[in-house]
Design an enzyme around this catalytic site. Structure first.
Site, PDB file in Angstrom:
ATOM      1  N   GLU A  64       0.819  -1.219   0.000  1.00 10.91           N
ATOM      2  CA  GLU A  64       0.000   0.000   0.000  1.00 10.91           C
ATOM      3  C   GLU A  64       0.853   1.269   0.000  1.00 10.91           C
ATOM      4  O   GLU A  64       0.462   2.276  -0.590  1.00 10.91           O
ATOM      5  CB  GLU A  64      -0.943   0.017   1.207  1.00 10.91           C
ATOM      6  CG  GLU A  64      -2.079  -0.982   1.129  1.00 10.91           C
ATOM      7  CD  GLU A  64      -1.745  -2.322   1.765  1.00 10.91           C
ATOM      8  OE1 GLU A  64      -2.650  -3.173   1.871  1.00 10.91           O
ATOM      9  OE2 GLU A  64      -0.559  -2.513   2.156  1.00 10.91           O
ATOM     10  N   PHE A 126     -12.338  -7.373  13.490  1.00 10.51           N
ATOM     11  CA  PHE A 126     -11.183  -7.805  12.705  1.00 10.51           C
ATOM     12  C   PHE A 126     -10.822  -6.740  11.671  1.00 10.51           C
ATOM     13  O   PHE A 126     -11.661  -6.283  10.905  1.00 10.51           O
ATOM     14  CB  PHE A 126     -11.495  -9.132  12.019  1.00 10.51           C
ATOM     15  CG  PHE A 126     -10.387  -9.615  11.114  1.00 10.51           C
ATOM     16  CD1 PHE A 126      -9.158  -9.995  11.632  1.00 10.51           C
ATOM     17  CD2 PHE A 126     -10.575  -9.673   9.736  1.00 10.51           C
ATOM     18  CE1 PHE A 126      -8.133 -10.426  10.798  1.00 10.51           C
ATOM     19  CE2 PHE A 126      -9.567 -10.106   8.898  1.00 10.51           C
ATOM     20  CZ  PHE A 126      -8.341 -10.487   9.439  1.00 10.51           C
ATOM     21  N   GLN A 127      -9.572  -6.340  11.660  1.00  6.76           N
ATOM     22  CA  GLN A 127      -9.020  -5.341  10.750  1.00  6.76           C
ATOM     23  C   GLN A 127      -9.732  -3.994  10.864  1.00  6.76           C
ATOM     24  O   GLN A 127      -9.904  -3.270   9.883  1.00  6.76           O
ATOM     25  CB  GLN A 127      -9.033  -5.835   9.294  1.00  6.76           C
ATOM     26  CG  GLN A 127      -8.026  -6.961   9.057  1.00  6.76           C
ATOM     27  CD  GLN A 127      -7.752  -7.238   7.597  1.00  6.76           C
ATOM     28  OE1 GLN A 127      -8.609  -7.033   6.739  1.00  6.76           O
ATOM     29  NE2 GLN A 127      -6.559  -7.730   7.300  1.00  6.76           N
ATOM     30  N   LYS A 176     -17.941  -1.404   5.010  1.00 10.17           N
ATOM     31  CA  LYS A 176     -18.237  -2.436   4.016  1.00 10.17           C
ATOM     32  C   LYS A 176     -19.721  -2.504   3.677  1.00 10.17           C
ATOM     33  O   LYS A 176     -20.088  -2.679   2.517  1.00 10.17           O
ATOM     34  CB  LYS A 176     -17.744  -3.796   4.521  1.00 10.17           C
ATOM     35  CG  LYS A 176     -17.825  -4.894   3.465  1.00 10.17           C
ATOM     36  CD  LYS A 176     -17.154  -6.171   3.936  1.00 10.17           C
ATOM     37  CE  LYS A 176     -17.185  -7.234   2.827  1.00 10.17           C
ATOM     38  NZ  LYS A 176     -16.499  -8.477   3.241  1.00 10.17           N
ATOM     39  N   MET A 486      23.664   9.826   4.191  1.00 12.03           N
ATOM     40  CA  MET A 486      23.510  11.075   4.925  1.00 12.03           C
ATOM     41  C   MET A 486      23.674  10.865   6.430  1.00 12.03           C
ATOM     42  O   MET A 486      24.244  11.710   7.128  1.00 12.03           O
ATOM     43  CB  MET A 486      22.156  11.718   4.623  1.00 12.03           C
ATOM     44  CG  MET A 486      22.046  13.156   5.095  1.00 12.03           C
ATOM     45  SD  MET A 486      23.239  14.272   4.294  1.00 12.03           S
ATOM     46  CE  MET A 486      22.367  14.674   2.779  1.00 12.03           C
TER      47      MET A 486
END
Length: 574
Positions: A64, A126-127, A176, A486
């Protein structure tokens, strides 16, 4: 679940009933979205099901974070909003870095996240993640949709907010069940956002004050930031600078907004800016900031910054004016509109002949430099010069963050706008490779070069699979110094050479790795090999990964140490 069309005979209007997921797809079509960057998961399966036969282009990254950085690169080059879809929970939280990056660098994104069903929100389902709470500080605005009928209005508003005023990311969280429930679809809502009214037209009195300040200034300078690019005002900046004969300095993100070969251009300012640019900001008597926010990497110690100057600040975001620097002439407005008005005024120029003479002397005496000693290894600055030479200075250059980013900014002079894609305010490692993919998708005919460090490359290297799958001719150039360059430089200078976890004890074979992804890989270790292999690789019509072994001890100079003023640069001369 199909679409039902009904005719209201009283109003002679057609109404459509469809699922929330289909409303989303139809709304994106109304907004003329060309492509979507996304990654499916449970909470967005209803959306992906409607996407299946939609005819819309979808780019599937391998993470993602790759999706949102690719959308940033697409937005940066195309000027159009990048569109992202991710599922709930970890899918959404994996977008947070990209949202923060887009927010601070003013990139327009519209991001859709899935969410658990409304009936279980707040139950640690969940999630489930409170993505609105998590991202509130790093989005321009955010929504959670509770009724499918609200989706078209919200999407229309989101695109408007993301692309107007100071651009930025807008997030839309979709439970959803909202994606599956049917409702009435209409995209004819009037825009009604009374709390959001960006100012684009400047105040005429403030314009007059600036015109008068220019006429009396003896040491004027323009500091041009990314706001010039977002406002599509590069031509206006050039015309105004030439009309008033005012030298121009760029921020890191502003590069390309003014031709690098123009006699009025002084270079990039800030921690690793040119001597002339930094001294101009230090010694000027009038500083005109256009679309720049006085970032600490640009100003150095504020006690010394433009200490004798009257400051005019032109910005579309009123929150930036006076936030860092006390401003005598605030001008709120779109950079293009403001510059057009200034050109129209055609004010009298002040006598700055001695100033320009001084700047010319600094330019001559203190150019950017490096010691081309191959006994120390192949110099990375020389590599960037070769990339510029072999691409005729016309490539889109996307970078990660670190030494290679600064060398690219210093030694690849940009002549045109929208050719420079980098992470500025957040300094996001892992940005460069997916951003290059987005840039290539935005301009399919361009030569896109991803200049990466070996550290940042390994953060998102899985996106090579997208390059192979789509056969994108992205040129991936890895400046491989076997360390976090760096970090190592700072440890050498400020931490008495205690190289704590900044050097890689082992690395993969990047050539074999690229070949495992089905992409040609080559290795370069010397000037001779660069001359032999680099031009052919960069002008190829195919993707290629170039592992360039560069001098591991090389440092980026000039440098302004933390707490120092711009006039206190070190490493100005060899």
């Amino acid at each position: 679940m199909g679409t039902n069309v009904q005719v209201d005979s009283a109003s002679a209007k057609c109404t459509q009933t469809m699922s929330g997921a289909l409303m989303l797809i139809e709304s994106l079509k109304k907004e003329k979205v060309e492509m979507i960057f996304g990654y499916p998961g449970g909470a967005v399966l209803p959306i992906y099901d409607k996407l299946y036969n939609s005819g819309m282009v979808h780019i599937l990254p391998r993470h993602e974070q790759g999706a949102i950085h690719a959308a940033e690169g697409y937005a940066r080059v195309s000027g159009k909003p990048g569109v992202v879809i991710a599922t709930s929970g970890p899918g959404a939280t994996n977008l947070v870095t990209g949202l923060a990056d887009a927010m601070i660098d003013s990139l327009p994104l519209v991001v859709f996240t899935g969410q658990v069903a409304t009936s279980v929100i707040g139950s640690d389902a969940f999630q489930e993640a409170d993505i609105l709470g998590i991202t509130m500080p790093v989005t321009k605005h955010s929504y959670q949709v509770r009724q499918p009928e609200d989706l078209p209005r919200i999407i229309k508003e989101a695109f408007h907010i993301a692309t107007t005023g100071r651009p930025g990311p807008v997030l839309i969280d979709i439970p959803k069940d909202v994606a599956t429930i049917e409702g009435e679809f209409s995209y004819d809502h009037e825009m009604n956002l009374p709390g959001y009214q960006p100012t684009t037209e400047p105040n005429y009195l403030q314009i007059r004050k600036l015109v008068e300040a220019v006429s009396s200034a003896k040491k004027p300078v323009i500091l041009a930031g990314a706001g010039v690019l977002h406002g599509k005002a590069s031509e206006e900046l050039k015309n105004y600078a030439e009309q008033q004969q005012i030298p121009v300095v760029h921020t890191l993100l502003g590069l390309g907004g003014f031709p690098a070969d123009h006699p009025l251009f002084l270079g990039m300012a800030g921690m690793h800016g040119t001597y002339t640019a930094n001294m101009a900001l230090h010694d000027c008597d009038l500083l005109i900031s256009i679309g720049a926010r006085f970032d600490d990497r640009v100003t150095g110690n504020l006690k010394h910054f433009a200490r004798n100057a009257k400051i005019a600040h032109i910005d579309i975001d009123p929150a930036e004016i006076g936030k860092i620097m006390k401003t005598q002439i605030p001008v709120v407005g779109d950079s293009k509109v403001v510059l057009q008005e200034l050109i129209k005024q055609n004010g009298k120029q002040g006598d700055s002949s001695e100033w320009k003479k001084q700047l010319a002397e600094w330019k001559e005496e203190y150019p950017l430099w490096y010691v081309d000693n191959e006994e120390e290894g192949f110099k990375p600055q020389k590599l960037i010069e070769y990339i510029h030479q072999f691409t005729k200075g016309e490539a889109i250059v996307a970078t990660d963050v670190g030494q290679h980013q600064m060398w690219s900014a210093q030694f690849y002079p940009f002549q045109k706008a929208d050719k420079w894609v980098t992470s500025g305010g957040l300094g996001t490692m892992g940005f460069g490779l997916p951003a290059a993919i987005g840039a290539q998708l935005a301009d399919k005919d361009a030569t896109v070069v991803a200049v990466l460090g070996d550290g940042g490359f390994q953060m998102t290297l899985q996106e090579l699979d997208v390059i192979r799958e789509l056969n994108l001719p992205v040129k991936v150039v890895i400046l491989n110094n076997a360390c976090l360059g760096m970090v190592r430089q700072w440890q050498e200078i400020f931490y008495e050479e205690r190289y704590s976890e900044s050097k890689f004890a082992s690395q993969p074979d990047f050539v074999k790795l690229s070949e495992a992804y089905g992409i040609k890989g080559i290795r370069i270790s010397s000037d001779a090999e660069a001359k032999e292999k680099l031009e052919e690789a960069l002008t190829s019509k195919e993707p290629v990964v170039i592992d360039v072994r560069v001098a591991s001890e090389e440092k980026v100079f000039p440098m302004v140490a933390p707490g120092k003023g711009l006039h206190e640069m070190v490493g100005v001369k060899p």
